[in-house]
Design an enzyme around this catalytic site. Sequence first.
Site, short mmCIF file in Angstrom:
data_model
loop_
_atom_site.label_atom_id
_atom_site.label_comp_id
_atom_site.label_asym_id
_atom_site.label_seq_id
_atom_site.Cartn_x
_atom_site.Cartn_y
_atom_site.Cartn_z
N CYS A 3 0.84 -0.97 -0.16
CA CYS A 3 -0.13 -0.12 0.47
C CYS A 3 0.84 1.50 -0.01
O CYS A 3 1.81 1.29 1.30
CB CYS A 3 -1.10 -0.07 1.24
SG CYS A 3 -1.76 1.69 1.60
N CYS A 6 0.64 3.06 3.46
CA CYS A 6 1.39 2.88 4.28
C CYS A 6 3.19 2.58 4.30
O CYS A 6 3.42 2.76 4.99
CB CYS A 6 0.47 1.51 4.67
SG CYS A 6 -0.87 0.53 4.97
N ASP A 29 1.09 16.85 -0.26
CA ASP A 29 0.14 15.58 -1.86
C ASP A 29 1.08 16.06 -3.20
O ASP A 29 1.67 17.50 -3.34
CB ASP A 29 -1.27 16.35 -2.26
CG ASP A 29 -1.70 15.01 -3.76
OD1 ASP A 29 -2.84 14.73 -3.11
OD2 ASP A 29 -1.50 15.04 -4.43
N HIS A 45 -4.39 1.07 8.41
CA HIS A 45 -4.39 0.64 7.72
C HIS A 45 -6.12 0.63 7.21
O HIS A 45 -6.75 -0.56 7.71
CB HIS A 45 -4.04 -0.26 6.40
CG HIS A 45 -4.76 -0.32 5.03
ND1 HIS A 45 -4.08 0.27 3.70
CD2 HIS A 45 -5.56 -0.97 4.91
CE1 HIS A 45 -4.92 -0.28 2.68
NE2 HIS A 45 -5.75 -0.91 3.69
N ASN A 86 -12.63 10.94 -1.12
CA ASN A 86 -12.98 10.53 -2.34
C ASN A 86 -12.92 8.77 -2.03
O ASN A 86 -12.15 8.40 -1.24
CB ASN A 86 -12.41 10.52 -3.13
CG ASN A 86 -12.25 12.27 -3.81
OD1 ASN A 86 -13.01 12.73 -3.52
ND2 ASN A 86 -10.55 11.95 -4.15
N GLY A 92 -13.98 8.48 -7.06
CA GLY A 92 -12.17 9.67 -7.77
C GLY A 92 -11.12 8.73 -6.64
O GLY A 92 -10.61 9.35 -6.87
N THR A 94 -8.35 6.84 -6.00
CA THR A 94 -7.71 6.59 -6.87
C THR A 94 -6.35 5.72 -5.16
O THR A 94 -5.08 4.90 -5.63
CB THR A 94 -6.08 7.13 -7.69
OG1 THR A 94 -5.44 8.11 -6.30
CG2 THR A 94 -7.65 7.95 -7.87
N HIS A 99 -7.94 8.68 2.52
CA HIS A 99 -7.40 9.79 3.08
C HIS A 99 -8.29 10.95 2.79
O HIS A 99 -9.25 10.69 2.22
CB HIS A 99 -6.28 9.33 1.99
CG HIS A 99 -6.32 9.36 0.32
ND1 HIS A 99 -6.38 8.34 0.73
CD2 HIS A 99 -6.44 10.11 -0.68
CE1 HIS A 99 -6.64 7.83 -0.80
NE2 HIS A 99 -6.94 9.52 -1.48
N HIS A 101 -8.27 14.75 2.20
CA HIS A 101 -7.58 15.98 1.59
C HIS A 101 -7.94 16.70 1.89
O HIS A 101 -9.22 16.92 2.54
CB HIS A 101 -8.24 16.50 -0.07
CG HIS A 101 -8.11 15.07 -1.05
ND1 HIS A 101 -6.79 15.05 -1.86
CD2 HIS A 101 -8.07 14.23 -0.70
CE1 HIS A 101 -7.19 14.13 -2.22
NE2 HIS A 101 -7.92 13.23 -1.96
#
Length: 113
Positions: A3, A6, A29, A45, A86, A92, A94, A99, A101
């Site tokens: 990951c 991770c 980011d 995780h 997301n 969205g 990915t 996480h 933002h």
Amino acid sequence: MDCLFCKIINGEIPSNKVYEDDLVYAFKDINPEAPVHVLIVPKKHYDSILAVNDEELNIIGHINKVATIIAKETGIDKSGFRIINNCGEEGGQTVNHIHYHLLGGRMLKWPPG
Ligand code: AMP
Ligand code: ZN
């Protein structure tokens, strides 16, 4: 586990750390969409918010708290900011490690595209 986030948390992959405590890690980011674009991730995780059970929901509140701390540190608490999660393909997402933002530092558009 293979990951990306991770690996960022454990230092295998470098990142620009913004904040860290026992529960979360926050970093810039790599492809910022705004002058302030920070990702806040739990150290544990979870594939997505769908994987957080009721007993562990405090982590979500903690992430919101950390977002306000970073917002104040970066000065976007005064101008305004957005916290985004997301989830899933059409949301969205990915990277399959939860996480949030934190975006700010410019006028953000609404509604999202
Ligand atoms: P999402 O599309 O919501 O899953 O967000 C994933 C985010 O991770 C994107 O905004 C990417 O720019 C960001 N990202 C991908 N790889 C890295 C990395 N190595 N370091 C920092 N951010 C990354
Ligand atoms: Zn992970």
